[in-house]
Design an enzyme around this catalytic site. Structure first.
Site, mmCIF file in Angstrom:
data_model
loop_
_atom_site.group_PDB
_atom_site.id
_atom_site.type_symbol
_atom_site.label_atom_id
_atom_site.label_comp_id
_atom_site.label_asym_id
_atom_site.label_seq_id
_atom_site.Cartn_x
_atom_site.Cartn_y
_atom_site.Cartn_z
ATOM 1 N N ARG A 169 -11.446 28.638 11.525
ATOM 2 C CA ARG A 169 -12.642 27.799 11.543
ATOM 3 C C ARG A 169 -13.755 28.334 12.436
ATOM 4 O O ARG A 169 -14.515 27.582 13.035
ATOM 5 C CB ARG A 169 -12.298 26.361 11.946
ATOM 6 C CG ARG A 169 -11.372 25.653 10.970
ATOM 7 C CD ARG A 169 -11.993 25.529 9.565
ATOM 8 N NE ARG A 169 -11.070 24.913 8.640
ATOM 9 C CZ ARG A 169 -10.244 25.577 7.830
ATOM 10 N NH1 ARG A 169 -10.251 26.898 7.819
ATOM 11 N NH2 ARG A 169 -9.440 24.937 7.012
ATOM 12 N N SER A 218 -13.999 16.872 7.990
ATOM 13 C CA SER A 218 -12.980 16.911 9.040
ATOM 14 C C SER A 218 -13.644 16.970 10.408
ATOM 15 O O SER A 218 -14.475 17.833 10.670
ATOM 16 C CB SER A 218 -12.073 18.132 8.861
ATOM 17 O OG SER A 218 -11.331 18.030 7.667
ATOM 18 N N GLU A 288 -14.602 19.923 15.275
ATOM 19 C CA GLU A 288 -14.946 20.837 14.185
ATOM 20 C C GLU A 288 -16.371 20.563 13.718
ATOM 21 O O GLU A 288 -17.104 21.470 13.339
ATOM 22 C CB GLU A 288 -13.974 20.667 13.014
ATOM 23 C CG GLU A 288 -14.208 21.648 11.874
ATOM 24 C CD GLU A 288 -13.081 21.630 10.856
ATOM 25 O OE1 GLU A 288 -13.389 21.839 9.668
ATOM 26 O OE2 GLU A 288 -11.915 21.412 11.236
#
EC number: 1.3.1.98
Length: 299
Positions: A169, A218, A288
């Site tokens: 990520r 998310s 995130e």
């Protein structure tokens, strides 16, 4: 803004509302919103901008929380001219403003497999490159060939996979780089088979995620060896609310705006979730979702 901005062929919008440009539908305004005409216009802007002017890049705002005090300086949002998608053999060239889902569909129509996961990734290619976006076991790095970016001085860079520094990520590209396009490569398969797999992934997403809600996707990264949603559920946070912000009861790793949540409420809810998870598991969840701008009342 004290110093004049350079002449551009694109557009400047002063005091631009951002809440309608981000999926949370919350947050403040941009001091200046710049939409460049093309990559050369973007490069000219960087080369001529006054020193010290803060720059923030946004896509379609699918993974972004704009704080209520807005974003000082210049916010850059690439327009549709940066959204072209072209196929050459098993390779797909996509502008940074192209929707991830559109790239997946284009690949499927051309009988190129490996892009199916992008159908379930909200946002644009630019954001997907920046955060090595992925789902269901696949990531951008798996199909990546090269990307083109403009740096903060207006110079163009063509980046290899090694240059990107992909990890979970995240990419290692300097923060002042703005992606303008990328090339990806998959492998051949029957278009119908690719579409079937793609639709299966999409159906799974619709069952397990709060599709249609005002959300940023998310919220927290999965810690090593654990799932963020499970940690959040075990901490008793499913359905937790602060004002009009709520932890989704469909998927605990999604925060949603029930209607009129402020960015401050959404962020405070996220921090409360982090506190409770730390208290129950000892794990520090990492955001995130990208949070930008200043809190309401700050200057």
């Amino acid at each position: 803004m004290s110093a004049p901005l350079p002449q551009v062929r694109g557009t400047y919008q002063f005091g631009a509302a951002l809440k309608d440009l981000v999926w949370f539908r919350a947050g403040g305004v941009a001091e200046v919103l710049f939409r460049p005409a093309d990559a050369d216009d973007l490069a000219a802007f960087f080369a001529g901008k006054p020193a010290g002017v803060p720059i923030t890049i946004i896509g379609v705002g699918s993974n972004l929380l704009v704080r209520d005090g807005g974003i000082p300086g210049v916010v850059i949002r690439l327009p549709a001219a940066f959204g072209k998608v072209e196929v050459d053999g098993l390779r797909v060239r996509a502008g940074a403003a192209a929707l991830d889902s559109a790239v997946a569909r284009k690949a499927a129509d051309a009988g190129i497999a490996g892009f199916e996961f992008l159908r379930g990734v909200p946002g644009t290619i630019g954001g997907a490159l920046r955060m090595n976006a992925g789902c269901y076991g696949s990531e951008v790095k798996d199909i990546f060939v090269e990307a083109t970016a403009i740096d903060g001085q207006g110079k163009k860079h063509v980046l290899s996979a090694a240059d990107m520094g992909f990890v979970y990520r995240k990419s290692g590209v300097p923060k002042d780089f703005v992606f303008v396009e990328a090339v990806f490569e998959g492998h051949g398969d029957e278009p119908a088979a690719v579409r079937t797999r793609m639709e299966e992934l999409l159906a799974r997403r619709e069952i397990t995620q709060p599709i249609g809600a005002k959300t940023g996707g998310s919220t927290f990264k999965n810690p090593p060896g654990a799932h963020a949603w499970k940690l959040i559920e075990d901490a008793g946070c499913r359905g937790l609310k602060i004002g009009d912000a709520m932890v989704s009861d469909v998927h605990c790793n999604f925060l949603i705006n029930l209607g009129n949540a402020t960015a401050a409420e959404i962020e405070a809810l996220g921090e409360e979730v982090r506190r409770r998870v730390k208290e129950t598991s000892g794990i520090d969840l990492e955001w995130e979702i990208k949070r930008v701008g200043v809190a309401g009342g700050e200057s």
